[in-house]
Design a protein around this motif. Structure first.
Motif, mmCIF file in Angstrom:
data_model
loop_
_atom_site.group_PDB
_atom_site.id
_atom_site.type_symbol
_atom_site.label_atom_id
_atom_site.label_comp_id
_atom_site.label_asym_id
_atom_site.label_seq_id
_atom_site.Cartn_x
_atom_site.Cartn_y
_atom_site.Cartn_z
ATOM 1 N N GLU A 159 20.313 33.206 -24.422
ATOM 2 C CA GLU A 159 18.577 32.502 -23.503
ATOM 3 C C GLU A 159 18.604 33.205 -22.139
ATOM 4 O O GLU A 159 19.364 34.340 -21.823
ATOM 5 N N ASP A 183 25.586 25.370 -26.121
ATOM 6 C CA ASP A 183 25.137 25.796 -25.553
ATOM 7 C C ASP A 183 26.044 26.463 -23.821
ATOM 8 O O ASP A 183 26.549 25.616 -24.124
ATOM 9 N N ASP A 184 24.594 26.757 -22.710
ATOM 10 C CA ASP A 184 25.361 27.590 -22.052
ATOM 11 C C ASP A 184 26.558 27.901 -21.938
ATOM 12 O O ASP A 184 27.315 28.102 -21.279
HETATM 13 MG MG MG Z 1 21.421 26.877 -22.351
#
Ligand code: MG
Ligand code: C2E
Ligand code: MG
Ligand code: MG
Length: 280
Positions: A236, A179-180
């Motif tokens: 995202e 993530d990220d």
């Molecule tokens: Mg994220």
């Protein structure tokens, strides 16, 4: 001092306390009871496959339905839950609820979806994580391939330990996403060692996509690197048509963002999925 009544507990209210500190105190006290009072709720944000423009998965995002404060976003209580350790039972509740929901959608004849679930550092470091995931899968009957756990780069600082944990999780047949991606300070060398399936490009890079070619340099680089390592990529925070078109034309696999949908309660996701099925 003035005592503020809340449920069965009384708090001393110190007027010199600023609103932020007061709010934090309220949240911290209430957080402990929120789980047994069933005040947490999961919302789900669709992830769109850019080649087919169909919903391929959703990400489960927790909210706290606080009796006085209303719907509290995760950035207000996840750090607190981390500090207090409540994140462990809360995280398990999130995992079980997300898996149950995904299984239920499938039983109702909706398409098979990938369910993304965020893990916190504290969960990731526990020895019993893979046992917990295994028992939730067994309990809910969800196909392990339909679960994608999201970890962040910062959780993987201890490379040896992380590798062991990820190998155990992969052994269950689930998917792992980072993530990220791009915001952590970890070395990139882990990417070829870790058994991971996907990178989620952080929305700060996606929002940089614009008229200027340099703005897209990081997104381009992540896409090239990920695909050469046979990893899938989700972008995202896609908010504009231009970002979507750019990502699509550069081979990004999936996208998530307000352009497609905000996170929605379970029932609204179900309606979206039904509408999509009728539309085919
Ligand atoms: Mg994220
Ligand atoms: P995340 O995992 O990176 O989740 C994506 C966040 O970006 C979500 O915020 C989502 O609502 C938001 N977002 C999605 N599309 C857009 C967009 O187009 N523009 C903008 N500006 N934002 C967008 P949310 O739901 O507030 O969650 C924030 C963070 O809280 C998550 O970031 C995740 O790190 C954490 N979190 C949420 N649920 C859980 C959970 O169940 N467990 C743990 N450990 N963390 C969670
Ligand atoms: Mg996430
Ligand atoms: Mg995040």
């Amino acid at each position: 001092y003035r005592a503020k009544e809340h449920g069965n507990t009384f708090r001393l209210y110190d007027p010199s306390m600023d609103t932020k500190a007061y709010e934090r105190m309220v949240l911290e006290t209430d957080l402990r009871k929120a789980l047994e009072r069933e005040e947490f709720v999961l919302w789900y944000q669709p992830q769109i496959n850019l080649a087919t423009m169909r919903i391929k998965g959703v990400e489960a995002l927790v909210r706290w339905n606080h009796p006085e404060l209303g719907l509290v976003p995760p950035n207000k209580f996840i750090p607190l839950a981390e500090e207090t350790g409540l994140i462990v039972p809360l995280g398990e509740w999130v995992l079980r609820t997300a898996c149950q929901t995904n299984k239920r959608w499938q039983e109702r004849g909706l398409q098979k979806l990938r369910m993304g679930v965020n893990l916190s550092m504290r969960q990731f470091r526990r020895d019993d994580l893979s046992d917990t995931v295994a028992s939730v899968l067994a309990e809910t009957g969800l196909d392990p391939a339909d679960l994608e756990l999201e970890i962040t780069e910062s959780m993987t600082m201890d490379l040896e330990q992380s590798l062991l944990t990820l190998q155990k999780l992969k052994g269950l047949g689930i998917q792992i996403g980072i993530d990220d991606f791009g915001t952590g300070y970890s070395s990139l060398s882990y990417l070829k060692k870790f058994p991971i399936d996907r990178l989620k490009i952080d929305r700060s890079f996606v929002s940089d996509i614009g008229a200027d070619e340099n703005d897209s340099a990081i997104v381009n680089t992540i896409l090239l690197m990920a695909h050469s390592l046979h990893l899938k990529v989700t972008a995202e925070g896609v908010e504009t048509e231009a970002q979507k078109e750019y990502l699509k034309s550069h081979g990004c696999d999936d996208a998530q963002g307000y352009l497609f949908s905000r996170p929605l309660p379970e029932g609204e996701i179900e309606q979206l999925l039904r509408a999509e099925q009728v539309g085919v």
